[in-house]
Design a protein around this motif. Structure first.
Motif, PDB file in Angstrom:
ATOM      1  N   THR A  39       4.510  -0.032   4.843  1.00 28.73           N
ATOM      2  CA  THR A  39       4.706   1.187   4.058  1.00 28.73           C
ATOM      3  C   THR A  39       5.168   0.816   2.656  1.00 28.73           C
ATOM      4  OG1 THR A  39       5.271   2.547   5.983  1.00 28.73           O
ATOM      5  CG2 THR A  39       6.010   3.336   3.840  1.00 28.73           C
ATOM      6  N   VAL A  40       4.438   1.273   1.670  1.00 32.18           N
ATOM      7  CA  VAL A  40       4.833   1.093   0.271  1.00 32.18           C
ATOM      8  C   VAL A  40       5.354   2.440  -0.218  1.00 32.18           C
ATOM      9  CG1 VAL A  40       4.069   0.512  -2.051  1.00 32.18           C
ATOM     10  CG2 VAL A  40       3.142  -0.730  -0.092  1.00 32.18           C
ATOM     11  N   TYR A  41       6.639   2.473  -0.561  1.00 26.28           N
ATOM     12  CA  TYR A  41       7.301   3.731  -0.927  1.00 26.28           C
ATOM     13  C   TYR A  41       7.655   3.729  -2.407  1.00 26.28           C
ATOM     14  CZ  TYR A  41      11.122   7.127  -1.365  1.00 26.28           C
ATOM     15  OH  TYR A  41      11.933   8.158  -1.768  1.00 26.28           O
TER      16      TYR A  41
ATOM     17  N   MET B  67      -5.311  12.094  -2.938  1.00 27.71           N
ATOM     18  CA  MET B  67      -5.321  10.667  -2.631  1.00 27.71           C
ATOM     19  C   MET B  67      -5.850  10.366  -1.222  1.00 27.71           C
ATOM     20  SD  MET B  67      -1.986   8.145  -2.742  1.00 27.71           S
ATOM     21  CE  MET B  67      -1.508   8.637  -4.398  1.00 27.71           C
ATOM     22  N   GLU B  68      -5.794  11.329  -0.318  1.00 28.22           N
ATOM     23  CA  GLU B  68      -6.059  11.072   1.095  1.00 28.22           C
ATOM     24  C   GLU B  68      -7.438  10.466   1.355  1.00 28.22           C
ATOM     25  OE1 GLU B  68      -5.329  14.821   2.929  1.00 28.22           O
ATOM     26  OE2 GLU B  68      -3.148  14.543   2.997  1.00 28.22           O
ATOM     27  N   GLU B  69      -8.479  11.106   0.854  1.00 33.87           N
ATOM     28  CA  GLU B  69      -9.834  10.628   1.157  1.00 33.87           C
ATOM     29  C   GLU B  69     -10.118   9.256   0.548  1.00 33.87           C
ATOM     30  OE1 GLU B  69     -13.839   9.610   0.802  1.00 33.87           O
ATOM     31  OE2 GLU B  69     -12.702  10.320  -0.939  1.00 33.87           O
ATOM     32  N   PRO B  70      -9.845   9.040  -0.752  1.00 35.90           N
ATOM     33  CA  PRO B  70     -10.095   7.702  -1.300  1.00 35.90           C
ATOM     34  C   PRO B  70      -9.209   6.623  -0.680  1.00 35.90           C
ATOM     35  CG  PRO B  70      -9.042   9.121  -2.943  1.00 35.90           C
ATOM     36  CD  PRO B  70      -9.460   9.995  -1.817  1.00 35.90           C
ATOM     37  N   CYS B  71      -8.000   6.990  -0.263  1.00 31.40           N
ATOM     38  CA  CYS B  71      -7.112   6.027   0.399  1.00 31.40           C
ATOM     39  C   CYS B  71      -7.730   5.572   1.716  1.00 31.40           C
ATOM     40  CB  CYS B  71      -5.744   6.665   0.639  1.00 31.40           C
ATOM     41  SG  CYS B  71      -4.572   5.605   1.499  1.00 31.40           S
ATOM     42  N   PHE B  72      -8.218   6.516   2.486  1.00 33.41           N
ATOM     43  CA  PHE B  72      -8.859   6.210   3.764  1.00 33.41           C
ATOM     44  C   PHE B  72     -10.110   5.359   3.537  1.00 33.41           C
ATOM     45  CE2 PHE B  72     -11.535   7.035   7.422  1.00 33.41           C
ATOM     46  CZ  PHE B  72     -10.640   7.049   8.480  1.00 33.41           C
ATOM     47  N   ASP B  73     -10.893   5.749   2.549  1.00 32.50           N
ATOM     48  CA  ASP B  73     -12.143   5.038   2.269  1.00 32.50           C
ATOM     49  C   ASP B  73     -11.877   3.610   1.795  1.00 32.50           C
ATOM     50  OD1 ASP B  73     -15.113   5.005   1.721  1.00 32.50           O
ATOM     51  OD2 ASP B  73     -14.364   4.650  -0.311  1.00 32.50           O
TER      52      ASP B  73
ATOM     53  N   VAL C 279      -4.304   4.904   8.381  1.00 28.07           N
ATOM     54  CA  VAL C 279      -4.119   4.697   6.947  1.00 28.07           C
ATOM     55  C   VAL C 279      -3.880   6.062   6.317  1.00 28.07           C
ATOM     56  CG1 VAL C 279      -5.217   3.937   4.816  1.00 28.07           C
ATOM     57  CG2 VAL C 279      -5.629   2.671   6.935  1.00 28.07           C
ATOM     58  N   TYR C 280      -2.748   6.229   5.639  1.00 24.08           N
ATOM     59  CA  TYR C 280      -2.489   7.560   5.087  1.00 24.08           C
ATOM     60  C   TYR C 280      -1.422   7.521   3.988  1.00 24.08           C
ATOM     61  CZ  TYR C 280       1.412   7.163   8.381  1.00 24.08           C
ATOM     62  OH  TYR C 280       2.520   6.726   9.072  1.00 24.08           O
TER      63      TYR C 280
ATOM     64  N   SER D  92       4.521   7.740  -0.298  1.00 28.44           N
ATOM     65  CA  SER D  92       4.291   6.420   0.286  1.00 28.44           C
ATOM     66  C   SER D  92       2.851   6.305   0.747  1.00 28.44           C
ATOM     67  CB  SER D  92       5.240   6.178   1.466  1.00 28.44           C
ATOM     68  OG  SER D  92       4.948   7.078   2.520  1.00 28.44           O
ATOM     69  N   VAL D  93       2.414   5.073   0.882  1.00 30.28           N
ATOM     70  CA  VAL D  93       1.117   4.768   1.492  1.00 30.28           C
ATOM     71  C   VAL D  93       1.396   3.843   2.668  1.00 30.28           C
ATOM     72  CG1 VAL D  93      -1.155   3.730   1.194  1.00 30.28           C
ATOM     73  CG2 VAL D  93      -0.112   5.009  -0.694  1.00 30.28           C
ATOM     74  N   THR D  94       0.884   4.205   3.828  1.00 23.62           N
ATOM     75  CA  THR D  94       1.158   3.451   5.052  1.00 23.62           C
ATOM     76  C   THR D  94      -0.141   2.948   5.664  1.00 23.62           C
ATOM     77  OG1 THR D  94       3.149   4.740   5.513  1.00 23.62           O
ATOM     78  CG2 THR D  94       2.160   3.573   7.367  1.00 23.62           C
ATOM     79  N   VAL D  95      -0.101   1.718   6.129  1.00 23.14           N
ATOM     80  CA  VAL D  95      -1.234   1.119   6.835  1.00 23.14           C
ATOM     81  C   VAL D  95      -0.707   0.489   8.121  1.00 23.14           C
ATOM     82  CG1 VAL D  95      -3.029  -0.646   6.809  1.00 23.14           C
ATOM     83  CG2 VAL D  95      -2.540   0.659   4.731  1.00 23.14           C
ATOM     84  N   ALA D  96      -1.259   0.909   9.241  1.00 17.43           N
ATOM     85  CA  ALA D  96      -0.958   0.267  10.522  1.00 17.43           C
ATOM     86  C   ALA D  96      -2.050  -0.757  10.775  1.00 17.43           C
ATOM     87  CB  ALA D  96      -0.913   1.302  11.640  1.00 17.43           C
ATOM     88  N   THR D  97      -1.666  -2.015  10.855  1.00 17.47           N
ATOM     89  CA  THR D  97      -2.654  -3.084  10.971  1.00 17.47           C
ATOM     90  C   THR D  97      -2.254  -4.045  12.080  1.00 17.47           C
ATOM     91  OG1 THR D  97      -3.877  -4.740   9.689  1.00 17.47           O
ATOM     92  CG2 THR D  97      -1.504  -4.606   9.319  1.00 17.47           C
TER      93      THR D  97
END
Length: 670
Positions: A567-569, A590-596, A608-609, A622-627
């Motif tokens: 998570t980047v806050y 931001m949601e759609e381009p972030c996902f893409d 990813v959200y 924040s932007v979060t990625v579960a990887t």
């Protein structure tokens, strides 16, 4: 996947649904199978217009919709092939393997018993919905219900029954009906007795037969039923209901017992996920009992008359000037009340929210845990008496807030005061037995533990711990609970909590201002508390982050979980409502381009959200990625998130007025 493996050989349900490198790459290569060609063949055979049903809902005219549908969907091919039939694949679970007991070791700390039946396909009975009728009765939580009885025995915490209507649970070859019971530690020890209570209730229903008074007019449907076919009960056919009900007998059931306590007893491994399990015959005593004409349980019966069902739907005349926002209509040393009469929707419903504020909660980690325990026991005590209100479409929620108890109730206003008074009465007369105390604290240990082992919830807890001054961490709470609480300490805490409070309430909807004041007055009169000597803040102080890059890395507590949460806050600061709204619009854009960018193109992970963050009144996002840590390290994911934000910074510069206006309208409709 364990359940699917019990199907007959050759049945589609026995297949691996998700697919992995083994099934999509290595195994096909070994068998000289071209996966891509197979996929194309499947698409050409089954992706055909005459297998599909299209429903379009819009405020546009029918002519416009017809034009759009023709333009967009007319290119879908129609191969003219006959519709596939799966009639030869019925009864896939009529096997000796299905009618056994399976013990499973779950990842989470939980005890649960699932009792499952495979019935003939029920989709053709959608106008009767026999499984809806049965699940409503089985899942009832009021007096005379299965769950009520099990709770009194301290064997269960929750019970769910029914059919999920997914492709796995309901299709043209079978329908699943399952009952899942969340067990206590004692319930785990007595799981056969728990199953017996369920079977006694079902036998009682079978003997009584369907009751019409209980049947509410509550591409499988006829055309006229497309919009309502999955919701309404159109017809009452007792023979259809009885036929489904009579198949729910012990001899046809599959039992699955999930518990970490099964560790060491399960020596088999499910092929695809490696789930540890064991299989065994049902204990002879119980199988013989269930094969006999066993006695019914006199404590189990059908639901009683519901006193919470509204009968007065009249709209009340306003008794004060209209206002755009709630206004404070009552203020004393003990509390205040905000009120707004519904003058927009004009429906006979209301929303009530009360916050019972106390500085006692955050004084120590032990107090936070005692407060959680108190609210959980209070919720447990209300489960049965308040269930009828839930059935009558009145909703309530008790929340152990950071600074006080939050009580929320909403629904038809006619009987809403009854529900509110019931909650306050139980709060005023709060009591518990040692058995309930032990049951709730043991369950709370599992809840805390499950939060700690999940990367996403652990990451949230760590982020808030960094930002909010004075917050107690989940580790602090878990360690405190594991050291042990005493009944005396809980009793003392509850007494102290109720002795000094500040109560803030909100009443909105179909109540007059005079009626609204009665809610606050009832709380004050019933609890008889003293006012707080000093005002109590209802938010944490938030750390003002320096303008530099800060990194916090925490090792996951579940060694068997390869997932990471990055998570980047970004902290913005104390902002106005207008600025908060702008931030929400920014995140929405931001949601759609972030996902893409991060999922589709970079394939960093499934979840990813971006999120707008309101941390105790301080704005941020924040932007979060579960990887998966086995594929990408956190530094790489962090860099990719920064790359996305740089990309998005350029993209947002070209946002048009039209696109912005569309998003504003979309946000307003949410």
């Amino acid at each position: 996947m364990l359940f699917g493996s019990l199907a007959r050989p050759g049945h589609p349900m026995k297949k691996f649904f998700w697919g992995n490198a083994e099934t999509l790459k290595h195994e096909p290569k070994t068998n000289n199978i071209d996966t891509y060609t197979r996929l194309r063949d499947f698409w050409q055979r089954y992706y055909s217009a005459h297998y599909m049903t299209l429903v379009v809902q819009s405020k546009e005219t029918l002519d416009t919709l017809e034009k759009w549908v023709t333009e967009i969907f007319s290119a879908i091919p129609n191969n003219g092939s006959p519709r596939p039939s799966f009639g030869h694949l019925t009864q896939p679970f009529d096997t000796p393997e299905f009618h056994r007991l399976y013990r499973v070791v779950p990842v989470r700390k939980v005890h649960s018993l699932s009792i499952t039946w495979a019935l003939p396909p029920q989709d053709q009975h959608y106008r009767v919905k026999p499984l809806h009728y049965i699940s409503w009765l089985v899942g009832h939580e009021g007096k005379g219900s299965v769950l009520s009885f099990l709770r009194k025995k301290f064997w269960a915490l929750a019970l769910y029954g029914g059919n999920g209507e997914t492709g796995f649970e309901q299709n043209s070859t079978y329908s699943i009906f399952s009952i899942s019971v969340t067990l206590t530690d004692e319930g785990y020890k007595h799981f056969y007795e728990v199953a017996h209570v369920v079977f006694q209730y079902l036998k009682m229903l079978q003997k009584r037969g369907p009751d019409k008074s209980l049947c509410e007019n509550m591409q499988l449907f006829q055309k006229e039923d497309f919009l309502t076919g999955d919701q309404l009960l159109f017809e009452y056919k007792p023979d259809v209901i009885s036929d489904a009900l009579n198949q729910l007998c012990p001899q046809r059931a599959n039992l699955v017992l999930l518990s970490a306590a099964n560790e060491g007893k399960c020596h088999l491994k499910e092929r695809w996920f490696g789930t540890q399990y064991s299989e065994e015959d049902i204990d002879t005593y119980w199988s013989d009992l269930w094969a006999s004409d066993f006695q019914l349980n006199e404590d189990l019966h059908l639901p009683e008359e519901n006193k919470y069902i509204a009968t007065d739907f009249a709209l009340k005349a306003p008794d004060c000037p209209e206002s755009e926002y709630p206004v404070k209509i009552l203020s004393t040393q003990q509390g205040c009340l905000w009120y707004r009469k519904d003058d927009k929707f004009k429906i006979p419903k209301a929303y009530i929210r009360f916050h019972l504020i106390s500085p006692l909660i955050q004084q120590s980690a032990e107090n936070v845990v005692l407060f959680d325990t108190f609210v959980n026991i209070l919720t447990h005590n209300l489960a049965e008496p308040a269930y009828e209100a839930d059935v009558a479409q009145l909703e309530y929620k008790l929340v152990a807030g950071e600074h006080g108890l939050v009580i929320r109730v909403k629904g038809f206003n006619h009987k809403l005061p009854l529900l509110f008074q019931l909650i306050i009465d139980h709060l005023s007369d709060f009591s518990f037995t040692p058995a309930v105390f032990e049951m709730i604290t043991e369950q709370l240990k599992k809840t805390y533990f499950n939060i700690l082992i999940k990367p996403e919830t652990l990451a949230k807890n760590v982020r808030l711990l960094i930002l909010e001054h004075g917050r107690w961490s989940m580790i602090d709470k878990y360690e405190t609970l594991m050291k042990g609480l005493s009944i005396e300490s809980l009793s003392s805490f509850v007494k102290a909590f109720k002795s000094q409070l500040f109560v803030e309430g909100l009443v909105q909807g179909n109540f007059t201002s005079r009626e609204s004041k009665d809610f606050l007055n009832y709380v004050v009169q019933k609890l008889q508390f003293f006012p707080l000597p000093h005002p109590c803040p209802v938010q944490f102080r938030v750390v003002d982050l320096p303008s530099t890059h800060l990194l916090c890395k925490v090792k996951a507590l579940n060694k068997g979980d390869a997932n990471s949460e990055v998570t980047v806050y970004y902290q913005s600061g104390a902002r106005s409502l207008r600025e908060y709204t702008l931030m929400e619009l920014l995140v929405m854009h931001m949601e759609e381009p972030c996902f893409d960018f991060l999922r589709t193109k970079q394939t960093l992970g499934y979840h990813v959200y971006p999120t707008c963050r309101n941390t105790s009144g301080i704005l941020g996002f924040s932007v979060t990625v579960a990887t998966q840590a086995t594929k990408y390290n956190s530094e790489l994911v962090d860099k990719k998130i920064e790359d996305f934000l740089s990309f998005f910074e350029e993209k947002i510069k070209h946002l048009t007025e039209e696109a912005f206006s569309t998003q504003v309208k979309g946000k307003v409709k949410e």
